[in-house]
Scaffold this active site. Structure first.
Site, PDB file in Angstrom:
ATOM      1  N   SER A 139     142.608 109.052  24.769  1.00  0.00           N
ATOM      2  CA  SER A 139     143.517 107.971  25.138  1.00  0.00           C
ATOM      3  C   SER A 139     144.081 107.293  23.909  1.00  0.00           C
ATOM      4  O   SER A 139     143.609 107.466  22.788  1.00  0.00           O
ATOM      5  CB  SER A 139     142.776 106.953  26.002  1.00  0.00           C
ATOM      6  N   LYS A 140     145.110 106.526  24.174  1.00  0.00           N
ATOM      7  CA  LYS A 140     145.766 105.793  23.100  1.00  0.00           C
ATOM      8  C   LYS A 140     144.770 104.938  22.325  1.00  0.00           C
ATOM      9  O   LYS A 140     144.832 104.827  21.119  1.00  0.00           O
ATOM     10  CB  LYS A 140     146.828 104.873  23.692  1.00  0.00           C
ATOM     11  N   ARG A 141     143.878 104.338  23.059  1.00  0.00           N
ATOM     12  CA  ARG A 141     142.960 103.390  22.452  1.00  0.00           C
ATOM     13  C   ARG A 141     141.931 104.028  21.528  1.00  0.00           C
ATOM     14  O   ARG A 141     141.345 103.365  20.693  1.00  0.00           O
ATOM     15  CB  ARG A 141     142.263 102.575  23.539  1.00  0.00           C
ATOM     16  N   ASP A 142     141.690 105.338  21.702  1.00  0.00           N
ATOM     17  CA  ASP A 142     140.713 105.988  20.835  1.00  0.00           C
ATOM     18  C   ASP A 142     141.103 105.855  19.371  1.00  0.00           C
ATOM     19  O   ASP A 142     140.261 105.800  18.496  1.00  0.00           O
ATOM     20  CB  ASP A 142     140.573 107.467  21.204  1.00  0.00           C
TER      21      ASP A 142
END
Length: 507
Positions: A258-261
């Site tokens: 995900s983007k947040r990784d």
RNA sequence: GCCCCGUUCGUCUAGCCCGGUCUAGGACACCUCUCUUUCAAGGAGGAAACAGGGGUUCGAAUCCCCUACGGGGUACCA
């Protein structure tokens, strides 16, 4: 064939999105079709400034280009859903007229209340459906006059009326037949109370209007495809083919990438650097890491797709030729950064020297390294590219060029010096001054001859010379190093070395 | 919870649709050897997998069923 990539501008595009765009692009090019960029900005609360520009810039860097889109226009403009708002409302009302949808007036708290009530009655995740619908405030339960009154005075949504007792079947180009019973579906909101459509409505309307023939998107959309299928039926439209791509998974196994990784995984998840306008936080991109777009695209293509042959290295044009949906796998793919590096290395080696120089020069200059003439730069790159995986490693591999060693060397290195050679060095330097011509081959011949004549093993000579010239024990061919350094610089360094160590000899 | 999708070496995968040719192939990473002044790269080799259980069949990685596990979905987000 008409395909499209339809991101929502809620932040930087991550590599999973790049892969989806890539597969669409490859197919469009392979079949001479059209490739559309459509911005799905129907959630105004999640809009992030700069995201749309980022998406276009990132895909352009990757070599993925569109035939139609907000940045280039086209026959189906506008390509931003927010600019097509009025259109969707018309279609939503059309569905109500046809009995495929209805108006609902429930407030957020009323919905919450319903959920709690049904949960208390033992239901697990109550939905707005045939079971709960009769208890809610909508145009199916309220008297017609009240509905008219509420429509005039209150916010409302349009919900899809899921038909009862049907099995919805569709063929997925990657997974085969998928079927879901309508009793598992809920009355999804099609038109929100702010007048904006939800994804489902906007997507189906636009895909139809834009004549999209193949909907190729991530697997996260598979569960809502039955709804889309029903929407096509409700409108009386021919539906496109569907293909749901396997997801890109985190390397450690905890869900989808995900983007947040972000870069907390130790590798970039974005194609380009991104600076969050809200927090000011910056995330590194593949470009900044020193990846080639060819490498990124090639590796991404391999994540979930396998060519018919055993070759793995492809240019984008070769990918266009080789790609097919039939060879896309069904299971999610774990991202492997090491392999991404290897693929990039292969491209780095295949890149024409000139193009490499064009990429390296700006890096060189941004690091404020001493100026380097073009022919030297090319020679340096030639030396270093074999041992580099990412662009900056090329510059690091030729550190000797712009950073002469300082003497005396650290003890650890100094211990590796061969003192017998140090004694010989003044004489060698004397002859090197006259060596003609000064190429790697001549230098090599000279050194071998001298070493042999003095009975010095070459394995002792070279490391000492290397330390004297570069301050390091490893690196590219020493003869080639001497060639690029040039006679003058080579001798200067040797003399400086001698000045530092010649004295020691006397002791 | 429920629904949908999936499950071959550590990882990406070939093979599966059209059962025997699979003592399961390739690639990354790993290990050994080799080349080499060194580090890489290159070359040679090695270790490493059909999730489990039932069927069907002369024969199953391949077909069917169940279980387990993984992922996705379950919003007036996309």
């Amino acid at each position: 064939m008409v395909v499209r990539f339809a991101p929502s501008p809620t932040g930087p595009l991550h590599i999973g999105g790049v892969r989806t765009a890539l597969y669409n692009y490859l197919l469009a090019r392979k079949h001479g079709g059209r490739f559309i960029l459509r911005i799905e900005d129907t959630d105004q609360t999640r809009f992030v400034p700069g995201a749309e520009e980022y998406i276009i810039e990132a895909l352009t860097w990757c070599g993925i280009e569109f035939d139609e889109g907000p940045h280039i226009g086209g026959p189906h403009a506008p390509y931003r859903q927010s600019e097509r708002k009025a259109l969707y409302a018309q279609y939503a009302h059309l569905l109500v007229e046809r009995g495929w949808a209805y108006y609902a007036f429930d407030t957020e708290s009323e919905l919450e209340e319903m959920r709690q009530r049904f949960e208390a009655a033992g239901m697990v995740a109550p939905q707005y459906n045939a079971v709960t619908r009769p208890y809610m405030k909508n145009s199916l339960t309220l008297p017609p006059e009240e509905v008219q009154e509420r429509l005039r005075t209150q916010p409302y949504v349009v919900r899809f009326l899921v038909p009862r007792g049907r099995e919805v079947r569709f063929y997925d180009e990657i997974r085969g037949w998928v079927s879901v019973h309508t009793k598992e579906m809920d009355d999804k909101v099609l038109l929100k109370s702010d007048g904006m459509p939800t994804y489902h409505l906007a997507n189906v309307v636009d895909d139809h209007l834009m004549r999209v023939t193949h909907v190729i998107r991530g697997e996260e959309w598979l569960p809502s495809t039955p709804l889309h299928v029903l929407l096509y039926e409700a409108f009386g439209w021919e539906r496109p083919k569907f293909a749901h791509l396997p997801l890109l998974l985190r390397p450690d196994g905890g869900g989808k990438l995900s983007k947040r990784d972000g870069d907390q995984l130790g590798f970039p998840v974005f194609p380009l650097q991104w600076r969050d306008p809200q927090t000011g936080e910056t995330s590194e991109g593949y470009r900044e890491r020193g990846f080639l777009p060819e490498g990124v695209v090639n590796y991404l293509a391999l994540l979930g797709w396998h060519p018919a042959e055993e070759r793995e290295i492809f240019t984008i044009d070769e990918l266009i030729e080789a790609f097919s949906l039939e060879r896309v796998s069904k299971a999610g793919a774990r991202f492997d950064f090491e392999k991404a590096r290897w693929v990039n290395q292969q491209h780095l080696r295949a890149l024409p020297l000139r193009r490499l120089a064009e990429l390296i020069r700006p890096l060189w200059e941004s690091r404020r390294l001493p100026p380097v003439p073009e022919n030297s730069l090319m020679a340096l790159i030639e030396l270093a590219r074999e041992r580099a995986t990412l662009l900056p490693e090329i510059i690091e591999a030729v550190r000797f060029y712009y950073e002469p060693p300082t003497f005396p060397l650290p003890d650890q290195q100094g211990a590796k010096l061969n003192l017998a050679l140090v004694e010989e060095l003044p004489e060698w330097i004397g002859e090197l001054v006259e060596l003609e011509p000064w190429t790697a081959e001549d230098v090599e011949r000279f050194i071998r001859r001298k070493a042999e004549a003095r009975g010095l093993p070459i394995g002792k000579v070279l490391p000492t010379l290397r330390l004297a010239l570069t301050g390091d024990v490893s690196g590219p061919s020493l003869y080639k190093i001497m060639e690029v350094l040039g006679r003058g610089e080579t001798i200067t360094r040797l003399e400086r070395f001698l000045a530092a160590y010649g004295v020691q000899r006397q002791v």
